[in-house]
Design an enzyme around this catalytic site. Structure first.
Site, PDB file in Angstrom:
ATOM      1  N   GLY A  11     -21.599 -28.875 -20.456  1.00  0.00           N
ATOM      2  CA  GLY A  11     -21.589 -29.429 -19.107  1.00  0.00           C
ATOM      3  C   GLY A  11     -22.307 -30.761 -19.090  1.00  0.00           C
ATOM      4  O   GLY A  11     -22.470 -31.406 -20.119  1.00  0.00           O
ATOM      5  N   CYS A  12     -22.748 -31.161 -17.932  1.00  0.00           N
ATOM      6  CA  CYS A  12     -23.424 -32.450 -17.749  1.00  0.00           C
ATOM      7  C   CYS A  12     -24.540 -32.629 -18.778  1.00  0.00           C
ATOM      8  O   CYS A  12     -25.435 -31.803 -18.882  1.00  0.00           O
ATOM      9  CB  CYS A  12     -23.967 -32.525 -16.326  1.00  0.00           C
ATOM     10  SG  CYS A  12     -24.907 -34.021 -16.012  1.00  0.00           S
TER      11      CYS A  12
END
Length: 169
Positions: A11-12
């Site tokens: 993810g981020c």
């Protein structure tokens, strides 16, 4: 001293970097793009690359297994191409191994996560050889240190401990 390298996507990259950098034995981290099709990837043009974190660690103080256990604790490995509100191929869960030993440890760790029942679904974490890592722009490095109230979808889950499967399983 001989340090080792790990490359993970979950993810981020800001949230992963913020939590992983604090782990015992982690010497350095940087965020960037890997696992895709665009040379010299940037935030605005990273094609099929994942947002990833490159971790330099001291194997005398931590292990690849320990790093992976923490990785699986701070992101949801059961959501394809998604973490929290972030959706798309850039936000997939992936382990980019640098050698056969890391591949073996990753396979064992994924099997332990699957067997543990700690996550409600099947693990979809991609396992692939590490390729070129394109460092993200300076404004993305150490982002949450500079913006402590910035967006993140990563957090330490309390009392989350990954058991190791027995040899019989």
């Amino acid at each position: 001293m001989v340090y080792e390298r790990a490359v993970l996507a979950g993810g981020c990259f800001w949230g992963m970097q913020d939590l992983i950098r604090r782990q015992e034995g982690v010497v350095a981290t940087r965020v960037g793009y890997t696992g895709g099709d665009v040379a010299n990837a940037t935030y605005r043009n990273h094609g099929t690359h994942a947002e990833a974190i490159e971790i330099t660690y001291d194997p005398a103080r931590t292990s690849f297994r320990r790093i992976l256990e923490f990785f699986f604790q701070i992101h949801d490995p059961t959501t394809p191409n998604r973490q929290g509100n972030d959706r798309g191929l850039s936000y997939r869960s992936a382990i980019f191994y640098v050698d056969d030993e890391q591949r073996r440890v990753a396979e064992e760790t994924i099997a332990d996560v699957e067997a543990s029942g700690l996550w409600p679904g099947r693990v979809v974490t991609e396992l692939a050889p590490a390729g070129p890592f394109w460092e993200a722009e300076p404004e993305h490095q150490d982002y949450l240190e500079r913006h402590p109230n910035g967006y993140t979808c990563h957090f330490v889950r309390p009392n989350w401990r990954l058991p190791v499967r027995s040899a019989a399983e």
